[in-house]
Design an enzyme around this catalytic site. Structure first.
Site, PDB file in Angstrom:
ATOM      1  N   ASP A 124      -7.205  -2.362   4.015  1.00 39.54           N
ATOM      2  CA  ASP A 124      -5.367  -2.025   4.391  1.00 39.54           C
ATOM      3  C   ASP A 124      -5.423  -2.062   5.625  1.00 39.54           C
ATOM      4  O   ASP A 124      -4.727  -0.481   6.810  1.00 39.54           O
ATOM      5  CB  ASP A 124      -5.106  -0.082   3.786  1.00 39.54           C
ATOM      6  CG  ASP A 124      -5.671  -0.759   2.212  1.00 39.54           C
ATOM      7  OD1 ASP A 124      -5.235  -1.885   1.780  1.00 39.54           O
ATOM      8  OD2 ASP A 124      -5.986   0.696   1.765  1.00 39.54           O
ATOM      9  N   HIS A 130       1.076  -1.567   0.403  1.00 43.32           N
ATOM     10  CA  HIS A 130      -0.259  -0.010  -0.204  1.00 43.32           C
ATOM     11  C   HIS A 130       1.078   1.399   0.155  1.00 43.32           C
ATOM     12  O   HIS A 130       1.827   0.933   1.000  1.00 43.32           O
ATOM     13  CB  HIS A 130      -0.894  -0.067   1.217  1.00 43.32           C
ATOM     14  CG  HIS A 130      -1.711   1.240   1.277  1.00 43.32           C
ATOM     15  ND1 HIS A 130      -2.763   1.007   0.304  1.00 43.32           N
ATOM     16  CD2 HIS A 130      -2.064   2.153   1.949  1.00 43.32           C
ATOM     17  CE1 HIS A 130      -4.098   2.161   0.765  1.00 43.32           C
ATOM     18  NE2 HIS A 130      -2.548   3.170   1.608  1.00 43.32           N
TER      19      HIS A 130
END
Ligand code: GRF
Length: 317
Positions: A147, A111
């Protein structure tokens, strides 16, 4: 190198992180290899690259499919290619909780932010708006929340005067390409590291009531305090290079059955006789819930009645 961990990469777009993982795996001492690159986008340029580099590919457009159906088809492809780990690299799909649960502890994502900051999209713009001195990237384990899983590694990237989201993204991408292969390698190595494996067993063995750890013939060994042993961890016993858990079973028949059904995972531990089974922990696909059940069963078979009765009473309650 024998016994490299088998990794599948899921992409939706360019696939530069996939390429970084792929070329890192070309190093002789890399502990993983790519067995599949899969995508929900048949046009993803990364698929062409993977093909050209001799890595199997699989593409399945998600349009017209249910999320569960698409995830199940991807999952089937992963298994067909023998994947033990999944690396998400710009895979722009929300995954079903079932898919995530199936790959728990074995699915990583990269990410483009220093998590927990800026989950989701447009991370670089947010870092600039906030006036952060550093943007960066994170590799984390995938959990059901977007995430959000445990962070395995991060690289901060300095923000330069005049940076735009694009210029910053381009530099963060360089850091991503360094970070992802390194963290993935460390993660798969860990699951083959005897010290880490012993620690996993220890945590679960000592969770059984009235249990302590001793050492026997150099092996970590778990038993009822002042009583019988119910588990040993063999690490390179007699130089066999294996890491395995030894637990009690019902006897010769069960031992033979287990070995016949799954000779890769089970073996007859030398010098232990018929009442024990060796379970390999170092194959990279250990089911730790199953190990916990083995430990509990083994503990029950040696624990004094007063302890097991207490437990049964508590369970009924
Ligand atoms: C990367 O920025 C990654 O952090 C994010 O999606 C992008 C994928 O880029 N999850 P690429 O397809 O690997 O080039």
């Amino acid at each position: 190198m024998p016994d490299r961990a088998k990794v599948a990469v899921l992409i939706s777009g360019t696939g530069t992180n996939m390429a970084a993982l792929l070329y890192a795996s070309r190093a002789e001492d890399c502990p993983y290899e790519l067995v599949l690159v899969a995508s929900n986008n048949p046009e993803a340029p990364g698929l062409r690259l993977a093909e050209a580099e001799g890595v199997a590919t699989f593409a399945l457009p998600h349009r017209g499919m249910s999320r569960a159906g698409h995830d199940a088809a991807i999952d089937a492809a992963l298994r067909e290619h023998g994947a033990e780990y999944v690396a998400l690299a710009g895979y722009m799909r929300i995954l079903t909780p079932e898919f995530v649960a199936r790959w728990e502890g074995r699915m990583l994502n990269i990410h483009p932010s220093l998590l927990p900051k800026y989950k989701g999209l447009h991370t670089h713009g947010q870092a600039l708006e906030r006036g952060d001195t550093h943007a960066g990237c994170s590799v984390h384990l995938v959990t059901a929340e977007l995430d959000d899983g445990p962070v395995l590694g991060q690289t901060p990237v300095a923000v330069l005067p005049g940076d735009t989201p694009d210029s910053l993204a381009a530099r963060v991408l360089i850091a991503e390409h360094q970070l992802y292969p390194r963290v993935l390698a460390a993660h798969v190595r860990r699951e083959r590291d005897p010290l880490w494996l012993v620690a996993q067993v220890r945590e679960r063995a000592l969770a059984q009531p009235e249990t302590d750890e001793t050492t026997s013939h150099g092996m970590p060994c778990f038993g009822v305090i002042g009583g019988k042993k119910f588990a040993y961890v063999a690490t390179n016993h007699h130089g066999d290079g294996r890491t395995a858990l030894l637990v009690k079973i019902s006897g010769a028949d069960e031992q033979a059955q287990l070995i016949e059904n799954d000779p890769r995972s089970y073996y007859r531990p030398a010098y232990f006789g018929d009442a024990w089974i060796g379970i390999r922990l170092d194959l990279g696909d250990t089911d730790w819930d199953a190990i916990e059940r083995w430990l509990n069963r083994s503990w029950r078979s040696v624990a004094p009645k007063k302890l097991t009765r207490l437990l049964e009473a508590a369970e009924e309650f």
